[in-house]
Design an enzyme around this catalytic site. Structure first.
Site, mmCIF file in Angstrom:
data_model
loop_
_atom_site.group_PDB
_atom_site.id
_atom_site.type_symbol
_atom_site.label_atom_id
_atom_site.label_comp_id
_atom_site.label_asym_id
_atom_site.label_seq_id
_atom_site.Cartn_x
_atom_site.Cartn_y
_atom_site.Cartn_z
ATOM 1 N N CYS A 204 0.822 -1.219 0.000
ATOM 2 C CA CYS A 204 0.000 0.000 0.000
ATOM 3 C C CYS A 204 0.851 1.262 0.000
ATOM 4 O O CYS A 204 0.511 2.256 -0.644
ATOM 5 C CB CYS A 204 -0.950 0.001 1.181
ATOM 6 S SG CYS A 204 -0.162 0.112 2.781
ATOM 7 N N HIS A 246 -2.044 1.492 6.980
ATOM 8 C CA HIS A 246 -2.420 1.648 5.572
ATOM 9 C C HIS A 246 -2.032 3.043 5.096
ATOM 10 O O HIS A 246 -1.694 3.930 5.902
ATOM 11 C CB HIS A 246 -3.927 1.426 5.417
ATOM 12 C CG HIS A 246 -4.388 1.232 4.001
ATOM 13 N ND1 HIS A 246 -3.711 0.455 3.092
ATOM 14 C CD2 HIS A 246 -5.464 1.730 3.332
ATOM 15 C CE1 HIS A 246 -4.350 0.471 1.935
ATOM 16 N NE2 HIS A 246 -5.412 1.242 2.056
ATOM 17 N N ASP A 261 -7.788 5.383 -3.372
ATOM 18 C CA ASP A 261 -6.991 4.286 -2.811
ATOM 19 C C ASP A 261 -6.724 3.285 -3.931
ATOM 20 O O ASP A 261 -7.547 2.419 -4.228
ATOM 21 C CB ASP A 261 -7.724 3.606 -1.655
ATOM 22 C CG ASP A 261 -6.848 2.579 -0.934
ATOM 23 O OD1 ASP A 261 -5.841 2.143 -1.519
ATOM 24 O OD2 ASP A 261 -7.165 2.225 0.211
#
Length: 640
Positions: A204, A246, A261
């Site tokens: 991520c 994250h 995202d």
């Protein structure tokens, strides 16, 4: 310093871009989008990440020049490169007194009124059809020499900041896969944009860092936002503390900030195999902040883009709707808390959707102990846990594909079960007629509600049937008939023109599932389950016999008036009355043979003696020129 000189240059202009970056790294347990826990065998949904990863988030500071990178590009006079001819960094990035660029922090103009008004899943008005050509182009661009050339290629079809961001988003979501090993090994090198382009893998932090870098090159303000997420391993109601798990991005478009995202937009990792699969998820592109906050909590509350912002405690306790909840057209659900309790042994969940949708549920991984009825704008589910305890209740929805995806999850707490409510294990979903049964050819049911109560153990259900549709029904109780033949023998099916009637006789008191199946007569294949009724009878004196057994030659338009019981008394003369279409002769055969005669009203009538026989058959001669009879009904005779 690296100079890139055009071989045709005679005189040059120098474009000097100075970036000052202060980097900070943090370590924490990695969590990306989870697979749908407990999903049906055909699919495990959602994006998952496993292992630990390195966190690297960047803030541009005005007074720190450590790590300054100087890039000088040399071009012919009056021949500015295409990238900078279209887009000027100066008008997109703020410059401080030291000449360093920094994105503007979100302010009042960026906040959105909470809650979501259900008009759109996006934070700005979008028609996704406008991106069809751009998406196709961006998904097919390949990496050549480096990041700058990749961005330049992507911008060939992008003509606004919105299209720039879209092109970068599409390229990353279709080319970069989640690197499980690098995340587990905390490999910082794997998260550098140059390395990501070579391996086309990252976690991520790498997704967010690459997205930010590409936007900056294209002249669009973008920042990486660290925070907590309801991702892999998340449990309903859990608390968040310690290192962030994250990272995602915020981009500045049309005067305000928007959230993306790309990690969760790219695909999923199956927790059982630890394999990544590209599965594009549009939901996480410019997601409305009121929806984004359901599974993303930033370190800085300003990046919620909400007014007022939520607290971490609210984030932990709020109902969590998965992205598929919104992708499949869900609008709202009740209750709005993730932990629900039964009242008198029962809990009810309702979902509102913008269009007819198929649903199913699982209670602790099984499709039992619940009544799910479909509505044109959603569904209603009544759950009756069999014992006191804590249960995992999952709701699944089916969109345009053949796959059911998990859209909602509850923790169900039952302090006292209702022992009087015991639903048959064979009671499948949905219960009761609906838009779906109408779509499958069953219309105008005599019983529109899913539950039928009978005091004497008998009931009659009728409905219209579209032309060319064949109907099949079977009865299921936990301690009743078990063979496929006897499941149908307590139902006798009658047809009148375009209507079907099901006469039902329960073998005893209790709860039974009356399953309805359909099939197009002219098409091969099996019957398809459409819905079932729950039939309830509390009369313990009920003890009805089965109906007579019917054979393949029993015509769909035939009608049986008597005898309806499939078990005849011994040593009796039993009257028969039937409406039979397309036959020349009819008779009843026991120890002897008794012909039936055709009355003026169109009924074949007569009687036979059951003396000396165990079975009685109704037989027909379909054509007067034929010499053989066909069996259409079979009766048993009670032992003497």
């Amino acid at each position: 310093m690296e100079l890139k000189k055009d071989s045709n240059a005679v005189s040059i202009d120098m474009l000097l871009i100075v970036h000052s970056e202060k980097r900070r790294a943090a370590q924490g347990a990695h969590s990306d989008r989870p697979a749908d826990p407990g999903a049906p065998p055909q699919r495990r949904g959602g994006l998952q990440g496993v292992g630990n990863g390195i966190r690297r988030w960047q803030k541009l500071e005005g007074n720190d020049l450590h790590g300054t990178q100087l890039t000088v590009e040399v071009h012919p006079r009056d021949a500015m490169p295409q990238l900078f001819k279209k887009f000027s960094l100066a008008k997109r990035l703020q410059v401080d007194k030291n000449g360093n660029t920094r994105p503007r922090q979100p302010g009042g103009k960026d906040t959105h009124a909470y809650p979501w008004d259900r008009s759109s899943l996006k934070s700005m008005a979008l028609d996704l059809r406008q991106f069809e050509k751009l998406d196709t182009y961006a998904s097919q661009v390949t990496v050549k020499s480096g990041l700058e050339e990749l961005v330049s290629d992507l911008l060939q079809e992008a003509h606004s900041d919105l299209e720039i961001v879209r092109a970068i988003w599409i390229w990353i979501c279709h080319h970069i896969e989640y690197d499980i090993e690098a995340a587990q090994e905390k490999d910082r090198q794997a998260f550098k944009p140059t390395v990501i382009l070579q391996t086309q893998k990252t976690n991520c932090d790498g997704y967010a860092g690459l997205f930010e870098r590409m936007c900056r090159i294209a002249g669009v303000q973008c920042v990486t936002v660290p925070g907590y997420s309801k991702g892999f391993g998340y449990q309903l109601g859990q608390s968040f503390s310690g290192e962030f798990d994250h990272a995602w991005n915020a981009v500045f478009l049309e005067g305000r900030w928007h959230l993306v995202d790309s990690t969760w937009g790219s695909g999923l990792v199956d927790s059982s195999t630890s394999k990544f699969t590209f599965l594009y998820n549009e939901f996480y592109f410019l997601t409305h902040p009121a929806l984004f906050i359901e599974d993303h909590f930033p370190d800085n509350k300003n990046w919620q883009l909400l007014k007022p912002p939520q607290s971490l405690r609210q984030f932990e306790n709020n109902m969590y709707h998965k992205s598929e909840f919104y992708n499949k057209g869900m609008l709202s659900a009740q209750p709005q808390t993730s932990i629900i309790k039964t009242v008198n042994g029962k809990a009810t969940v309702t979902i509102e959707s913008c269009s007819p949708t198929l649903f199913m549920f699982m209670l602790n991984g099984k499709q039992e102990h619940g009544l799910l009825s479909l509505r044109k704008n959603g569904m209603k589910l009544d759950v009756y846990p069999p014992t006191a305890g804590t249960y995992k209740l999952q709701i699944f929805a089916k969109g345009n594909s053949e796959i059911y995806s998990s859209v909602l999850e509850y923790t169900l707490k039952c302090h006292c079960a209702d022992n009087d409510v015991r639903l048959p294990a064979e009671l499948h979903q949905p219960v009761g007629p609906s838009w779906f049964s109408e779509q499958m050819g069953i219309t105008k049911p005599s019983h529109p509600e899913p539950v039928i109560y009978t005091s004497d153990g008998r009931c009659s259900v009728s409905f219209g049937v579209e032309e060319g549709i064949s109907v099949l029904a079977s009865l299921h109780g936990d301690d009743g008939p078990v063979t496929e033949e006897t499941q149908r023998r307590y139902i006798f099916q009658l047809h009148r023109e375009k209507q079907t009637e099901l006469k039902v006789q329960l073998p005893h008191a209790g709860k039974f599932a009356l399953k309805i199946f359909v099939k197009k007569r002219q098409e091969p294949g099996n019957y398809l389950f459409v819905f079932n009724y729950l039939i309830c009878c509390t009369n313990t004196k009920v003890n009805w016999p089965m109906f007579p057994e019917s054979f393949g030659n029993w015509g769909v338009d035939n009608e049986l008036l008597e005898p309806l019981s499939g078990v005849l008394p011994a040593n009796r003369n039993v009257p028969f009355k039937l409406k039979l279409h397309g036959v020349a002769k009819a008779l009843v055969k026991g120890q002897d043979t008794w012909p039936l005669t055709l009355s003026p009203e169109g009924y074949w009538e007569g009687s036979c003696s059951t003396a000396g026989c165990r079975e009685v058959y109704v037989m027909v001669l379909e054509n007067a020129n034929h010499s053989f009879y066909s069996y259409i009904l079979k009766y048993q005779v009670n032992a003497q």
